[in-house]
Design a protein around this motif. Structure first.
Motif, PDB file in Angstrom:
ATOM      1  N   TYR A 143       0.885  -1.171   0.000  1.00  0.00           N
ATOM      2  CA  TYR A 143       0.000   0.000   0.000  1.00  0.00           C
ATOM      3  C   TYR A 143       0.914   1.210   0.000  1.00  0.00           C
ATOM      4  N   VAL A 144       0.781   2.063  -1.009  1.00  0.00           N
ATOM      5  CA  VAL A 144       1.703   3.166  -1.234  1.00  0.00           C
ATOM      6  C   VAL A 144       0.994   4.500  -1.005  1.00  0.00           C
ATOM      7  N   PHE A 145       1.564   5.319  -0.118  1.00  0.00           N
ATOM      8  CA  PHE A 145       1.082   6.679   0.122  1.00  0.00           C
ATOM      9  C   PHE A 145       2.030   7.648  -0.560  1.00  0.00           C
ATOM     10  N   ILE A 146       1.504   8.518  -1.411  1.00  0.00           N
ATOM     11  CA  ILE A 146       2.298   9.555  -2.055  1.00  0.00           C
ATOM     12  C   ILE A 146       1.804  10.889  -1.524  1.00  0.00           C
ATOM     13  N   ASP A 147       2.666  11.629  -0.885  1.00  0.00           N
ATOM     14  CA  ASP A 147       2.290  12.911  -0.286  1.00  0.00           C
ATOM     15  C   ASP A 147       2.222  13.979  -1.375  1.00  0.00           C
ATOM     16  N   SER A 148       1.146  14.735  -1.415  1.00  0.00           N
ATOM     17  CA  SER A 148       1.019  15.809  -2.407  1.00  0.00           C
ATOM     18  C   SER A 148       1.539  17.137  -1.867  1.00  0.00           C
ATOM     19  N   GLN A 149       2.006  17.148  -0.611  1.00  0.00           N
ATOM     20  CA  GLN A 149       2.497  18.375   0.021  1.00  0.00           C
ATOM     21  C   GLN A 149       4.014  18.376   0.212  1.00  0.00           C
ATOM     22  N   VAL A 182       8.434   1.575   4.682  1.00  0.00           N
ATOM     23  CA  VAL A 182       9.683   2.124   4.157  1.00  0.00           C
ATOM     24  C   VAL A 182       9.342   3.506   3.614  1.00  0.00           C
ATOM     25  N   VAL A 183      10.103   4.514   4.027  1.00  0.00           N
ATOM     26  CA  VAL A 183       9.833   5.896   3.638  1.00  0.00           C
ATOM     27  C   VAL A 183      10.924   6.370   2.684  1.00  0.00           C
ATOM     28  N   PHE A 184      10.501   7.006   1.599  1.00  0.00           N
ATOM     29  CA  PHE A 184      11.408   7.572   0.600  1.00  0.00           C
ATOM     30  C   PHE A 184      11.182   9.077   0.573  1.00  0.00           C
ATOM     31  N   THR A 185      12.244   9.871   0.682  1.00  0.00           N
ATOM     32  CA  THR A 185      12.119  11.328   0.639  1.00  0.00           C
ATOM     33  C   THR A 185      13.144  11.902  -0.332  1.00  0.00           C
ATOM     34  N   GLY A 186      12.757  12.984  -0.977  1.00  0.00           N
ATOM     35  CA  GLY A 186      13.654  13.661  -1.903  1.00  0.00           C
ATOM     36  C   GLY A 186      13.523  13.141  -3.323  1.00  0.00           C
ATOM     37  N   LEU A 187      13.768  14.023  -4.261  1.00  0.00           N
ATOM     38  CA  LEU A 187      13.566  13.684  -5.668  1.00  0.00           C
ATOM     39  C   LEU A 187      14.596  12.713  -6.227  1.00  0.00           C
ATOM     40  N   TYR A 237       7.867  15.922  -0.953  1.00  0.00           N
ATOM     41  CA  TYR A 237       8.430  14.846  -1.769  1.00  0.00           C
ATOM     42  C   TYR A 237       8.663  13.620  -0.883  1.00  0.00           C
ATOM     43  N   THR A 238       7.567  12.970  -0.514  1.00  0.00           N
ATOM     44  CA  THR A 238       7.631  11.824   0.393  1.00  0.00           C
ATOM     45  C   THR A 238       6.697  10.725  -0.081  1.00  0.00           C
ATOM     46  N   VAL A 239       7.228   9.499  -0.145  1.00  0.00           N
ATOM     47  CA  VAL A 239       6.433   8.328  -0.484  1.00  0.00           C
ATOM     48  C   VAL A 239       6.656   7.289   0.613  1.00  0.00           C
ATOM     49  N   GLU A 240       5.559   6.738   1.116  1.00  0.00           N
ATOM     50  CA  GLU A 240       5.626   5.675   2.120  1.00  0.00           C
ATOM     51  C   GLU A 240       5.087   4.401   1.490  1.00  0.00           C
ATOM     52  N   VAL A 241       5.844   3.318   1.629  1.00  0.00           N
ATOM     53  CA  VAL A 241       5.400   2.026   1.120  1.00  0.00           C
ATOM     54  C   VAL A 241       5.201   1.096   2.315  1.00  0.00           C
ATOM     55  N   TYR A 242       3.972   0.628   2.468  1.00  0.00           N
ATOM     56  CA  TYR A 242       3.650  -0.356   3.505  1.00  0.00           C
ATOM     57  C   TYR A 242       3.664  -1.723   2.843  1.00  0.00           C
TER      58      TYR A 242
END
Length: 185
Positions: free
Chosen positions: A133-139, A156-161, A141-146
């Protein structure tokens, strides 16, 4: 709250200007998205399709127009993007929907974040096929993958372009730069 029958929900969903979700007799209107949210949703769908094609993966990416059926909790929901693999477990009656997604992505906005992280995630966890389940933040540059690990979910959290978002469900990745292409935060 007044409950409605599923056939009544289908009529409401067809006639409503916004998409409606159904959960055990209750109907929820999906909030309209921002420009950033719309761009990100389009990017995510395109990148998921591309990742599947590059990997010669037989799975199919779906956009926000395709419902997911969660039989265990009597729900029909519209994720921003999803992936399901053959054989597709589809429901045609009483409504067309997919019942076996392996990956679901939601683009978070201030108006949808609590629902996507709360009630919607609880419902999605009832899908035995769901691996990520993937959350992409629109506010930001952060994506969280559950990721499902048995009965537990690992985050797992991914930040930055400059990051690549690894997706084990499809044995591929999405670049943060591509996800946020056209969006300045």
């Amino acid at each position: 709250m007044t409950t409605v029958s599923f056939p009544d929900y289908l009529v409401l969903d067809e006639q409503a200007p916004e998409r409606l979700e159904f959960y055990n007799g209750e109907v929820y209107a999906l909030a309209g998205g921002s420009l950033h949210q719309g761009i990100i949703c389009g990017n995510v769908f395109a990148e998921l399709r591309s990742a599947l094609t590059k990997g010669a993966n037989p799975c199919q990416a779906f956009n926000s127009e395709v419902r997911i059926h969660i039989q265990a909790v009597n729900a029909y929901v519209y994720p921003d993007a999803s992936i399901a693999c053959p054989p597709l477990n589809t429901v045609s009656e009483p409504a067309e929907a997919i019942a076996n997604p392996i990956l679901i992505a939601e683009v978070l906005s201030p108006s949808t974040e609590s629902y996507d992280r709360g009630g919607k995630f609880h419902r999605y966890r009832q899908l035995s096929s769901l691996q990520e389940y993937v959350f992409i933040d629109s506010q930001s540059y952060t994506v969280e993958v559950y990721r499902r690990k048995g009965d537990l979910w690992q985050i797992v959290v991914f930040t930055g372009l400059g990051q690549e978002v690894a997706l084990g469900a499809i044995n591929g990745s999405l670049s943060m730069e591509a996800i946020y292409s056209g969006v300045e935060l």
